[in-house]
Scaffold this active site. Structure first.
Site, PDB file in Angstrom:
ATOM      1  N   LYS A  57       1.082  -1.291  -0.091  1.00 41.83           N
ATOM      2  CA  LYS A  57       0.081   0.171   0.208  1.00 41.83           C
ATOM      3  C   LYS A  57       0.974   1.743   0.220  1.00 41.83           C
ATOM      4  CE  LYS A  57      -0.341  -0.323   4.946  1.00 41.83           C
ATOM      5  NZ  LYS A  57      -1.023  -1.058   6.119  1.00 41.83           N
ATOM      6  N   TYR A 287      15.772  30.539   5.531  1.00 37.16           N
ATOM      7  CA  TYR A 287      14.915  31.480   6.237  1.00 37.16           C
ATOM      8  C   TYR A 287      15.086  31.447   7.639  1.00 37.16           C
ATOM      9  CZ  TYR A 287      12.928  30.756   1.488  1.00 37.16           C
ATOM     10  OH  TYR A 287      12.570  31.283  -0.203  1.00 37.16           O
TER      11      TYR A 287
HETATM   12  C1  LIG Z   1      -0.279  -1.700   6.592  1.00 37.58           C
HETATM   13  C2  LIG Z   1      -1.126  -2.792   8.036  1.00 37.58           C
HETATM   14  C3  LIG Z   1      -0.052  -4.292   7.798  1.00 37.58           C
HETATM   15  C4  LIG Z   1       1.078  -3.995   7.255  1.00 37.58           C
HETATM   16  O1  LIG Z   1       1.521  -4.020   8.510  1.00 37.58           O
HETATM   17  P1  LIG Z   1       3.707  -3.582   8.829  1.00 37.58           P
HETATM   18  O2  LIG Z   1       3.134  -3.388  10.518  1.00 37.58           O
HETATM   19  O3  LIG Z   1       3.775  -2.354   7.997  1.00 37.58           O
HETATM   20  O4  LIG Z   1       4.414  -4.877   8.515  1.00 37.58           O
HETATM   21  C5  LIG Z   1      -0.500  -5.443   7.701  1.00 37.58           C
HETATM   22  N1  LIG Z   1      -2.033  -5.615   8.159  1.00 37.58           N
HETATM   23  C6  LIG Z   1      -2.272  -4.518   7.695  1.00 37.58           C
HETATM   24  C7  LIG Z   1      -4.436  -4.690   7.844  1.00 37.58           C
HETATM   25  C8  LIG Z   1      -2.348  -3.351   7.012  1.00 37.58           C
HETATM   26  O5  LIG Z   1      -3.308  -2.085   7.183  1.00 37.58           O
END
Ligand SMILES: *Cc1c(COP(=O)(O)O)cnc(C)c1O
Length: 395
Positions: A57, A287
């Site tokens: 994602k 700045y």
């Molecule tokens: C993002 C996510 C993961 C992965 O989590 P990590 O801590 O990056 O391994 C697993 N399950 C769900 C439902 C998530 O939203």
């Protein structure tokens, strides 16, 4: 102009932003060998019963989703996890055939149609949503079964009905035509803590709900609960699949989990020196003149700033690496540029490469170092890099 002999190929960030690469002012390097290594290390922790879902994602945590997905699937992952429908479509458009679970909520007719068209697999989180999926599939004369994933809440207080209602919810979904339950899952809230109390309570609730589901003679499909931290903590949390994000990218969810597995960071952030000059004693820098030179000093301007995803709150708190030396950043980080005190490298040349995150000879700066400075987590640092930084894949 990259100083590497490695074969270069450009990942999805490049396609999105062709002209950004031409400026060669700043970029992200993605080490595909490290990515592949991490996946293999994770797979080694799993029994043959447990599959690996690589969570890609948010553009694979900023690494470039398509290239990452292709690499992890070649290295031992069999599922992909995304947050949204467009993230899933991007992978399908690139020709990726592996099963893709949408971890986020989907509700609209447009989303349901796209899920069917692109063979994505939704997460079901309420009876109302499950009925909408079923009705919509009926209305379009869908002839087979859409694979769906039932999620329930064991203590995260995010998506899904309470674990107490999980069995009833599964029974409802099971009874709907056109839907086939491909997995049942939940998500942990505190898996990276060394205190396991809350995680074990969530695990207990998960087990209780699963026992109730089995008692209803519903054939248990794939079960999954673990994120990176839980995957590294205990095999008993692995079930049939683990959903791993951060560890795939070579970072540890917490220092106490470092001993379980060897991981290599996949992403490096680099930029070029665009100008070198001396400034007089008493000169203010950037700045607001947060920095005033107490002596004449040698200053370098670097072509990366907060619009690239280097948080402005890091101003004067970070060092960067040049020629294997740690160099202090001075003055406020600006939108597109920042300044360094390079007095220790008097012969520094314009065009030389600066490593903001990554390794240069013996020295190393990680996304975790930035996260610690900002009192946040490395996940946020990785996701913060903008698409104007081209992603360059090193193989
Ligand atoms: C993002 C996510 C993961 C992965 O989590 P990590 O801590 O990056 O391994 C697993 N399950 C769900 C439902 C998530 O939203």
């Amino acid at each position: 102009m990259l100083s590497h002999e490695q074969t270069l190929s450009l990942t999805s960030g490049w396609q999105r932003n062709t002209y950004a690469w031409l400026s060669q002012r700043a970029w992200i390097e993605i080490d595909l060998a490290a990515l592949s290594y991490n996946v293999q290390q994770i797979v080694k922790l799993l029994s043959s019963r447990t599959q690996l879902m690589a969570v890609v994602k948010a553009d694979a945590y900023g690494h470039g989703a398509v290239t990452v997905a292709q690499t992890v699937l070649h290295s031992g992952a069999s599922w992909l996890g995304v947050a949204t429908v467009p993230e899933g479509i991007e992978l399908r458009e690139a020709g990726i055939k592996a099963p893709i679970l949408i971890l986020g909520a989907t509700h609209t007719l447009e989303q349901i149609h796209a899920i069917v068209q692109w063979k994505l697999q939704p997460t079901l989180i309420s009876p109302k949503q499950a009925l909408l999926f079923s009705d919509t599939l009926k209305a379009i004369d869908y002839h087979s079964h859409l694979h769906v994933h039932v999620k329930f809440d064991t203590g995260m207080s995010r998506l899904g009905p309470s674990w107490r209602e999980a069995a009833e919810f599964v029974q409802l979904v099971q009874g709907l035509p056109n839907l086939r339950i491909a997995s049942i899952y939940s998500h942990l809230a505190t898996a990276e803590n060394s205190d396991q109390t809350v995680m074990r309570q969530q695990q207990q609730r998960f087990e209780t709900a699963i026992a109730q589901i089995s008692a209803m003679k519903i054939e248990p499909p794939l079960l999954h609960l673990a994120n990176s931290a839980a995957t590294l903590t205990d095999d008993a949390l692995h079930y049939d699949m683990v959903r791993v994000g951060l560890a795939v990218y070579g970072l540890y969810p917490d220092v106490h989990l470092c001993s379980r597995i060897d991981l290599k960071p996949v992403l490096q952030v680099k930029a070029r020196v665009t100008q070198v000059k001396s400034i007089a004693k008493g000169s203010g820098v950037s700045y607001g003149h947060q920095f005033v030179a107490e002596r004449e000093l040698h200053l370098a301007v670097v072509g990366i700033g907060y619009a690239d995803g280097v948080p402005r709150h890091l101003s004067q708190k970070i060092q960067v690496l040049i020629r294997g030396q740690r160099i202090p950043q001075i003055g406020a980080i600006t939108m597109d540029q920042m300044m360094l005190d390079v007095s220790t490298i008097p012969d520094l040349q314009e065009g030389e490469v600066v490593t903001l995150i990554g390794q240069d000879e013996g020295e190393k700066i990680s996304a975790e170092d930035w996260a610690n400075q900002l009192n946040t987590i490395s996940w946020e640092i990785l996701c913060g890099f903008k698409h104007r930084l081209p992603r360059v894949a090193l193989m």
